[in-house]
Design an enzyme around this catalytic site. Structure first.
Site, PDB file in Angstrom:
ATOM      1  N   ASP A 198      88.176  -2.995 -23.107  1.00 54.84           N
ATOM      2  CA  ASP A 198      87.517  -2.593 -24.349  1.00 54.84           C
ATOM      3  C   ASP A 198      86.438  -3.614 -24.733  1.00 54.84           C
ATOM      4  O   ASP A 198      86.674  -4.826 -24.656  1.00 54.84           O
ATOM      5  CB  ASP A 198      88.583  -2.527 -25.444  1.00 54.84           C
ATOM      6  CG  ASP A 198      88.078  -1.914 -26.734  1.00 54.84           C
ATOM      7  OD1 ASP A 198      87.617  -0.764 -26.704  1.00 54.84           O
ATOM      8  OD2 ASP A 198      88.144  -2.591 -27.781  1.00 54.84           O
ATOM      9  N   GLU A 257      84.132  -1.317 -20.495  1.00 51.38           N
ATOM     10  CA  GLU A 257      83.365  -0.586 -21.504  1.00 51.38           C
ATOM     11  C   GLU A 257      82.247  -1.519 -21.942  1.00 51.38           C
ATOM     12  O   GLU A 257      82.486  -2.504 -22.643  1.00 51.38           O
ATOM     13  CB  GLU A 257      84.244  -0.210 -22.698  1.00 51.38           C
ATOM     14  CG  GLU A 257      83.495   0.677 -23.671  1.00 51.38           C
ATOM     15  CD  GLU A 257      83.808   0.429 -25.139  1.00 51.38           C
ATOM     16  OE1 GLU A 257      83.495   1.299 -25.953  1.00 51.38           O
ATOM     17  OE2 GLU A 257      84.337  -0.657 -25.483  1.00 51.38           O
TER      18      GLU A 257
HETATM   19  C1  NOJ Z   1      85.784   0.868 -28.133  1.00 49.27           C
HETATM   20  C2  NOJ Z   1      86.834   1.912 -28.226  1.00 49.27           C
HETATM   21  O1  NOJ Z   1      86.578   2.910 -27.274  1.00 49.27           O
HETATM   22  C3  NOJ Z   1      86.786   2.420 -29.635  1.00 49.27           C
HETATM   23  O2  NOJ Z   1      87.569   3.585 -29.805  1.00 49.27           O
HETATM   24  C4  NOJ Z   1      87.210   1.314 -30.563  1.00 49.27           C
HETATM   25  O3  NOJ Z   1      87.066   1.753 -31.896  1.00 49.27           O
HETATM   26  C5  NOJ Z   1      86.348   0.062 -30.364  1.00 49.27           C
HETATM   27  N1  NOJ Z   1      86.130  -0.241 -28.983  1.00 49.27           N
HETATM   28  C6  NOJ Z   1      86.992  -1.147 -30.998  1.00 49.27           C
HETATM   29  O4  NOJ Z   1      88.096  -1.559 -30.277  1.00 49.27           O
END
Ligand code: NOJ
Length: 520
Positions: A198, A257
Site C-alpha cells: 500500500d 501501489e
Molecule cells: C491505498 C488504498 O488502496 C486505499 O484504499 C487506502 O485508502 C489508502 N491507500 C490508504 O491506505
C-alpha cells in the site's frame, strides 16, 4: 516458462464485499473460502485480498492495529491459514495487503506514543513535530481532504497523509524497519505467495518537511520534487524486503501501489533487486481512445523493459470508479468494458481483475449519504462522493438483495437491477460478461503466445489498435464510434473470440475487440 507473477491474472478480493458467511452483512474469510471454486472456474491464477487485519475500520481496514492477526469481523487467524491452504489446493496463489506507510491510531505503538512525552522513543516511530505557533508544522494536506496534521494534548502535531486515524510511520526509524521485516516473515512462514504494498511511493518524507509548492498536490500521481511522494530513500526499504522474499522457496512476489506520473520513475521500483511488479495506473487512467491507450501501453512497456520487469494491466480497483461507468456507462460503457477486457488480457505481462468487473458491474452512484463509509466522503462533507460506489457487495444469485452475498443483509445496498447481473444468471448465458471473461481466461491459459509472445504493433486506422504476440496471435480493438475493417494480417485468420459479434467480412463494429489465431 517464466515465474508465475510475470504473466499471472490476479483477482482482487475486496473481502468485506465478496461473500459473507455469518450474516453480519460484511464479507469474511470463510466467505472467500467458500467461493474459491468460483475463482478456479473463472480461470484466474491468484487472488489478492484487501486488508482483513484487526482494525477499527476508519479506512476499511487500511488502518491496521495488529499486522499479525485477523479482525473478528473477517474471521480468525486460522481462517487466513486455511484460506492459503485451500487456495493452494485449487492451484491458486494468494497475495495479502501490506500497509507500511501508516498504522491505525489504535495500534499499540501509537497509543504508547500518545502516552509518552515529546522526544521519546515511542514518539520517534511516528512523525510528531512542533507546530508553527498555533499552526501545523507545514501546509501538507490529507489525501482524504483537510490537513495532514492533527494536534495532540501537549501541543505537538502528528502527520497523517490519509485520515487522522492513520498516523504515518517514520521509516528512518530502525524499529519500524525491523518490525515490518518481521511481519513479512510472519506471513511468508504461513505460505503467502506475496504482498501488495500500500502507498509504496509514500514511505520516505523530506526530513526538512518543506511546504508543498505550486503544482505539488497530495492526490493524483506524484510529480518530480515532491516532499513526501516518491523520494529516493524508499528504495532501500524494498531492497531489504526483496532479500527476505528471495530467501523463501516458490517465487514469492511484491506488487507495489505506486502513483507516480512518470513511467520511468515507476520503473525504478522494479529494478531487479526491488519489487517485482507495480499496478499500471497509466493504463487505468487513459481514456477510451486508441491513441491514448496505445501511448499508455508504449510508455509503460518501454520504461519497464529497461529494468526487465513485466507490466501488470489494471482497469478497476476499490479506489476508482468502475470502468463500465468510467467508459461512459450504460450500453456503451458495457461494450467498451468488454473490449477493454480483451485488450487488457491480450497485453504482455500480468493483469488484475477487480471483483465484479467480470460481471460488468457499474459504479453505484446513488448510495444514501448516511450509509456511505469512505473517509473521503466524510472529510470533504460529500464534495467528493468517495469510493463506496465501487465497493458494493457482489450479487451471486437470486432475484432480490442481498443476491446470495450472505444469509443476512449487505453492508451497502445493492441496486435491485443487479438481479440480471448475478453470477448464477450470467453463468448460463454465453453472451454475458462472465462468459466473456471465462472464455478469455481459458484461451489465455492455452495459447502460449498470450503468455510469452512479444508485443508487435500492426498498421491500423486511427481508432483501431492492432498487435500481435509473436507470429500466431493477433488482437484488434476498434475504440472508435464507426465500424472498422480488420487489418490485412487477420484476413483468413481464425477468430478465437470477440467482445461482441463482428460484422460481415470481419468488420469490427464500434467499441469491439477480437482475438485471432493467425496461421503462418
Ligand atoms: C491505498 C488504498 O488502496 C486505499 O484504499 C487506502 O485508502 C489508502 N491507500 C490508504 O491506505
Amino acid at each position: 516458462m517464466s515465474p508465475w507473477w510475470r504473466h499471472a491474472v490476479i483477482y482482487q478480493v475486496y473481502v468485506r464485499s465478496f461473500a459473507d458467511s455469518d450474516g453480519d452483512g460484511i464479507g469474511d474469510l470463510p466467505g472467500v473460502r467458500s467461493r474459491l471454486p468460483y475463482l478456479r472456474d473463472l480461470g484466474v491464477d491468484a487472488l489478492w485480498l484487501n486488508p482483513f487485519y484487526p482494525s477499527p475500520q476508519a479506512d476499511a481496514g487500511y488502518d491496521v492495529s495488529d499486522y499479525r492477526d485477523v479482525d473478528p469481523r473477517f474471521g480468525a487467524l486460522a481462517d487466513a491459514e486455511a484460506l492459503i491452504a485451500d487456495a493452494h489446493a485449487y492451484g491458486l496463489r494468494v497475495i495479502f495487503d501490506l500497509v507500511p506507510n501508516h498504522t491505525s491510531d489504535e495500534h499499540p505503538w501509537f497509543r504508547a506514543a500518545l502516552a509518552a512525552p515529546p522526544g521519546s522513543r515511542e514518539r520517534a516511530r511516528y512523525l510528531f513535530r512542533d507546530g508553527r505557533g498555533s499552526l501545523p508544522p507545514n501546509n501538507w494536506a490529507s489525501a482524504f481532504g483537510g490537513r495532514a496534521w492533527t494536534q495532540v494534548a501537549d501541543g505537538q502535531w502528528y502527520l497523517h497523509l490519509f485520515a487522522p486515524q492513520q498516523p504515518d510511520l517514520d521509516w528512518t526509524n530502525d524499529e519500524v524497519r525491523e518490525e515490518f521485516r518481521s511481519i513479512l516473515r510472519f506471513w511468508l512462514d504461513r505460505g503467502v505467495d506475496g504482498f501488495r504494498v500500500d502507498v509504496a511511493h509514500g514511505l520516505a518524507k523530506d526530513p526538512e518537511m518543506p511546504d508543498l509548492g505550486a503544482g505539488q498536490a497530495t492526490s493524483g500521481p506524484a510529480v518530480a520534487g515532491h516532499p513526501h511522494w516518491d523520494l529516493d530513500e524508499v528504495h532501500d526499504v524494498y531492497r531489504s524486503w526483496r532479500r527476505i522474499s528471495d530467501g523463501y522457496p516458490g517465487d514469492r512476489t511484491f506488487v507495489g501501489e505506486i502513483w507516480v506520473a512518470d513511467p520511468a520513475r515507476l520503473a525504478r521500483y522494479l529494478r531487479p533487486d526491488e519489487l517485482h511488479t507495480a499496478f499500471n495506473f497509466t493504463f487505468l487512467l487513459a481514456p477510451w481512445e486508441a491513441g491514448a491507450l496505445r501511448r499508455a501501453v508504449d510508455e509503460s512497456m518501454q520504461a519497464l523493459t529497461a529494468v526487465g520487469a513485466p507490466a501488470t494491466w489494471v482497469l478497476s480497483n476499490h479506489d476508482v470508479i468502475r470502468h463500465v461507468t468510467r467508459y461512459g456507462g450504460g450500453a456503451t460503457g458495457v461494450r467498451r468494458a468488454r473490449a477493454a477486457a480483451l485488450l487488457m488480457l491480450a497485453l504482455p505481462g500480468g493483469a488484475y481483475v477487480y471483483q465484479g468487473e467480470e460481471l460488468g458491474l457499474p459504479e453505484v452512484t446513488d448510495l444514501p449519504a448516511e450509509l456511505r463509509q469512505d473517509p473521503t466522503f466524510l472529510r470533504t462533507r460529500g464534495a467528493d462522493p468517495g469510493r463506496d460506489g465501487c465497493r458494493v457487495p457482489l450479487p451471486w444469485s437470486g432475484t432480490a438483495p442481498p443476491f446470495g452475498f450472505g444469509p443476512g443483509t449487505a453492508w451497502l445496498p445493492q441496486p435491485a437491477e443487479w438481479a440480471r447481473l448475478t453470477v448464477d444468471r450470467q453463468a448460463g448465458d454465453p453472451a454475458s460478461m462472465l462468459s466473456l471473461y471465462r472464455s478469455a481466461l481459458r484461451h489465455r491459459a492455452t495459447v502460449p503466445a498470450l503468455t510469452e509472445g512479444p508485443l508487435g504493433w500492426l498498421p491500423a486506422d486511427g481508432d483501431v489498435l492492432a498487435f500481435d504476440r509473436g507470429p500466431g496471435f493477433v488482437c484488434v480493438v476498434n475504440a472508435g464510434d464507426r465500424p472498422a475493417a480488420a487489418p490485412d494480417r487477420v484476413r483468413g485468420a481464425r477468430l478465437l473470440l470477440s467482445s461482441d459479434p463482428l460484422g460481415g467480412n470481419g468488420v469490427l463494429p464500434p467499441d469491439t475487440a477480437a482475438w485471432y489465431i493467425a496461421e503462418l
